[in-house]
Design an enzyme around this catalytic site. Structure first.
Site, PDB file in Angstrom:
ATOM      1  N   ASN A   1       0.889  -1.062   0.016  1.00 10.62           N
ATOM      2  CA  ASN A   1      -0.084   0.062  -0.116  1.00 10.62           C
ATOM      3  C   ASN A   1       1.015   1.272   0.125  1.00 10.62           C
ATOM      4  O   ASN A   1       0.337   2.129   0.133  1.00 10.62           O
ATOM      5  CB  ASN A   1      -0.976  -0.007   1.156  1.00 10.62           C
TER       6      ASN A   1
ATOM      7  N   SER B   1      10.007 -11.997  14.434  1.00  5.63           N
ATOM      8  CA  SER B   1      11.416 -11.256  14.927  1.00  5.63           C
ATOM      9  C   SER B   1      11.826 -12.056  16.104  1.00  5.63           C
ATOM     10  O   SER B   1      11.010 -12.667  16.972  1.00  5.63           O
ATOM     11  CB  SER B   1      10.860  -9.805  15.200  1.00  5.63           C
TER      12      SER B   1
ATOM     13  N   TYR C   1       4.452  -3.394  19.114  1.00  5.59           N
ATOM     14  CA  TYR C   1       5.002  -3.944  17.967  1.00  5.59           C
ATOM     15  C   TYR C   1       5.270  -5.374  18.244  1.00  5.59           C
ATOM     16  O   TYR C   1       5.119  -6.242  17.508  1.00  5.59           O
ATOM     17  CB  TYR C   1       6.341  -3.286  17.530  1.00  5.59           C
TER      18      TYR C   1
ATOM     19  N   LYS D   1       3.878  -9.405  16.778  1.00  8.16           N
ATOM     20  CA  LYS D   1       4.469 -10.291  16.464  1.00  8.16           C
ATOM     21  C   LYS D   1       4.189 -11.551  17.010  1.00  8.16           C
ATOM     22  O   LYS D   1       3.913 -12.690  16.237  1.00  8.16           O
ATOM     23  CB  LYS D   1       6.170 -10.232  16.160  1.00  8.16           C
TER      24      LYS D   1
ATOM     25  N   ASN E   1      15.460   4.600  12.934  1.00  6.84           N
ATOM     26  CA  ASN E   1      15.395   3.872  14.291  1.00  6.84           C
ATOM     27  C   ASN E   1      16.631   3.026  14.234  1.00  6.84           C
ATOM     28  O   ASN E   1      17.220   2.630  15.295  1.00  6.84           O
ATOM     29  CB  ASN E   1      14.177   3.307  14.478  1.00  6.84           C
TER      30      ASN E   1
HETATM   31  C1  UD1 Z   1      14.601  -3.538  16.768  1.00  2.00           C
HETATM   32  C2  UD1 Z   1      13.502  -3.708  17.489  1.00  2.00           C
HETATM   33  C3  UD1 Z   1      13.149  -5.109  16.854  1.00  2.00           C
HETATM   34  C4  UD1 Z   1      12.851  -4.988  15.434  1.00  2.00           C
HETATM   35  C5  UD1 Z   1      14.111  -4.591  14.725  1.00  2.00           C
HETATM   36  C6  UD1 Z   1      13.621  -4.154  13.287  1.00  2.00           C
HETATM   37  C7  UD1 Z   1      14.070  -3.122  19.857  1.00  2.00           C
HETATM   38  C8  UD1 Z   1      14.082  -3.546  21.276  1.00  2.00           C
HETATM   39  N1  UD1 Z   1      13.964  -3.930  18.920  1.00  2.00           N
HETATM   40  O1  UD1 Z   1      15.884  -4.180  16.896  1.00  2.00           O
HETATM   41  O2  UD1 Z   1      12.241  -5.545  17.651  1.00  2.00           O
HETATM   42  O3  UD1 Z   1      12.551  -6.289  15.030  1.00  2.00           O
HETATM   43  O4  UD1 Z   1      14.554  -3.367  15.459  1.00  2.00           O
HETATM   44  O5  UD1 Z   1      14.775  -3.966  12.594  1.00  2.00           O
HETATM   45  O6  UD1 Z   1      13.669  -1.790  19.505  1.00  2.00           O
HETATM   46  N2  UD1 Z   1      21.733   1.742  18.084  1.00  2.00           N
HETATM   47  C9  UD1 Z   1      22.349   2.708  18.516  1.00  2.00           C
HETATM   48  N3  UD1 Z   1      22.373   3.821  17.711  1.00  2.00           N
HETATM   49  C10 UD1 Z   1      21.353   4.126  16.757  1.00  2.00           C
HETATM   50  C11 UD1 Z   1      20.560   3.049  16.441  1.00  2.00           C
HETATM   51  C12 UD1 Z   1      20.935   1.741  17.011  1.00  2.00           C
HETATM   52  O7  UD1 Z   1      23.358   2.656  19.302  1.00  2.00           O
HETATM   53  O8  UD1 Z   1      21.194   5.489  16.176  1.00  2.00           O
HETATM   54  C13 UD1 Z   1      21.944   0.302  18.642  1.00  2.00           C
HETATM   55  C14 UD1 Z   1      20.720  -0.048  19.610  1.00  2.00           C
HETATM   56  O9  UD1 Z   1      20.663   0.659  20.928  1.00  2.00           O
HETATM   57  C15 UD1 Z   1      21.161  -1.525  19.569  1.00  2.00           C
HETATM   58  C16 UD1 Z   1      21.540  -1.763  18.272  1.00  2.00           C
HETATM   59  O10 UD1 Z   1      22.271  -0.467  17.765  1.00  2.00           O
HETATM   60  O11 UD1 Z   1      22.021  -1.914  20.530  1.00  2.00           O
HETATM   61  C17 UD1 Z   1      20.784  -2.503  17.130  1.00  2.00           C
HETATM   62  O12 UD1 Z   1      19.340  -1.454  16.944  1.00  2.00           O
HETATM   63  P1  UD1 Z   1      18.573  -1.569  16.167  1.00  2.00           P
HETATM   64  O13 UD1 Z   1      19.111  -1.449  14.578  1.00  2.00           O
HETATM   65  O14 UD1 Z   1      17.359  -0.412  16.480  1.00  2.00           O
HETATM   66  O15 UD1 Z   1      17.938  -2.956  16.200  1.00  2.00           O
HETATM   67  P2  UD1 Z   1      17.083  -3.800  17.629  1.00  2.00           P
HETATM   68  O16 UD1 Z   1      16.813  -2.658  18.644  1.00  2.00           O
HETATM   69  O17 UD1 Z   1      18.059  -4.771  17.886  1.00  2.00           O
END
Ligand code: UD1
Length: 341
Positions: free
Chosen positions: A34, A125, A150, A154, A199
């Site tokens: 969509n 996930s 979210y 799942k 994110n």
């Molecule tokens: C997140 C979600 C997960 C989802 C996935 C999708 C949570 C707890 N989990 O996983 O449910 O399926 O995304 O892709 O939110 N980090 C930084 N700086 C940043 C971004 C991330 O330090 O700007 C770190 C985070 O703290 C983490 C790691 O990188 O330790 C991975 O983060 P991210 O890519 O957001 O994935 P998850 O949090 O593991």
């Protein structure tokens, strides 16, 4: 006869890579999306890689009549369901948006599977494991109560599928639990294209490296891990996409040992956030502007997969190196720059 696979959310990051791999493996793919969270960049990239136009249906799976019409028009042998919202923080702020969309769309798909007989692959996930007591996690590791709507969607969708398989003999299902998918297609024609501020870690890294973001903030360096940053199982997007081909083949070739099966899709190798950043800088020869900041609420400290079941039963294994993956992620960001995106 060639089998047809419907890919819901097929214009998104994971869906587009899965579409390429399925088509290259000889399946006919129908993409439905969509475009609520992406544009047509990846769809056009998919067609370019494959050298042909694939059927694209612009529709919302929350629309039961449109979903029925789609299944009426195409004979769908298997459906892979990606069409869902995926921002953890947003789901906490707007739970109803997540419940209505992520559950509603899947229920409509399951209704079609029940009505017509169809194999269903659900994109789950590692979030269902929460903060595990220890890693690697197997499929037997207990799920933890979810900390976000979210994550809840799942878990609920996994349960919807399990219950439908149990009740309706013409429905078979597989849930793939993804760890952290990163990277892009080696052609650099498809990849992750987040709307607004990313994110996830890797799009934030590439956007910082190219100058879209001034600084990458690393959330926490005081975790009980070897270097103080979180540990994750970063899985190459092409490796992850290939797991879907094996899973679809298992369903369509009648090789499933149970009506509903679950597989972890990860490398089995933990990597810290810091190690990933350092590897990115090294393989791409770029200097990242990054700094430590406070922990992000809700982050899991350490999780990685035991992929043995998928290795054994699906015959699938992650093969791409972190270096290849991070090169591809950077090539994709450079491609986006050329496109003016
Ligand atoms: C997140 C979600 C997960 C989802 C996935 C999708 C949570 C707890 N989990 O996983 O449910 O399926 O995304 O892709 O939110 N980090 C930084 N700086 C940043 C971004 C991330 O330090 O700007 C770190 C985070 O703290 C983490 C790691 O990188 O330790 C991975 O983060 P991210 O890519 O957001 O994935 P998850 O949090 O593991």
């Amino acid at each position: 006869m060639t089998k047809t696979v419907l890919v819901s959310g097929g214009a998104g990051f994971i869906g587009s890579h899965v579409t390429v791999e399925l088509t290259q493996a000889g399946y006919d793919v129908v993409i439905a999306d969509n475009f609520s969270n992406c544009d047509e960049t990846n769809y056009r990239g998919v067609c370019k890689i494959l050298g042909k136009e694939l059927p694209l249906v612009k529709m919302d799976f929350c629309d039961a009549a449109a979903t029925d019409a789609l299944f009426e028009k195409y004979h769908i042998d298997a459906v892979i369901h990606f069409a869902a919202f995926k921002a953890v923080g947003e789901s906490v702020a707007e739970p109803l948006k997540y419940y209505q969309n992520n559950l509603g769309s899947f229920l409509n798909i399951l209704e079609q599977a029940r009505k017509r007989g169809c194999n269903v692959l659900f994109s789950s996930s590692a979030t269902v494991y929460g903060e595990p007591e220890k890693s690697p996690v197997t499929e037997q590791t207990p799920r933890q109560p979810s900390t976000s709507p979210y994550g809840n969607t799942k878990q609920m969708c996994e349960d919807f599928l399990r219950d439908c398989v149990k009740a309706y003999p013409n429905v078979k299902g597989i849930a793939l639990r993804y760890f952290n998918p990163i990277g892009a297609h080696p052609s650099a024609l498809i990849g992750e294209l987040p709307r607004g501020v990313p994110n996830n870690l890797v799009p934030f890294i590439t956007q910082t490296a190219i100058g879209k973001r001034p600084v990458l903030r690393v959330f926490g360096n005081d975790y009980p891990t070897p270097d103080g940053t979180c540990l994750r199982d970063f899985i190459d997007i092409v490796d992850l996409a290939k797991a879907h081909v094996y899973a679809v083949r298992r369903m369509l070739d009648g090789k499933m040992e149970q009506g509903y099966e679950i597989f972890n899709v990860g490398t089995g190798r933990p990597l810290s956030v810091l190690e990933l950043i350092t590897a990115f800088e090294k393989v791409n020869g770029v200097k990242l502007n990054w700094e430590y900041t406070a922990r992000r609420e809700g982050d899991v400290i350490a999780i990685w997969a035991d992929p043995a079941l998928a290795n054994k039963k699906l015959g699938w294994k992650a093969t791409r190196t972190t270096e290849e993956t991070l090169k591809a992620a950077w090539a994709w960001e450079l491609h986006l720059k050329e496109l003016g995106l």
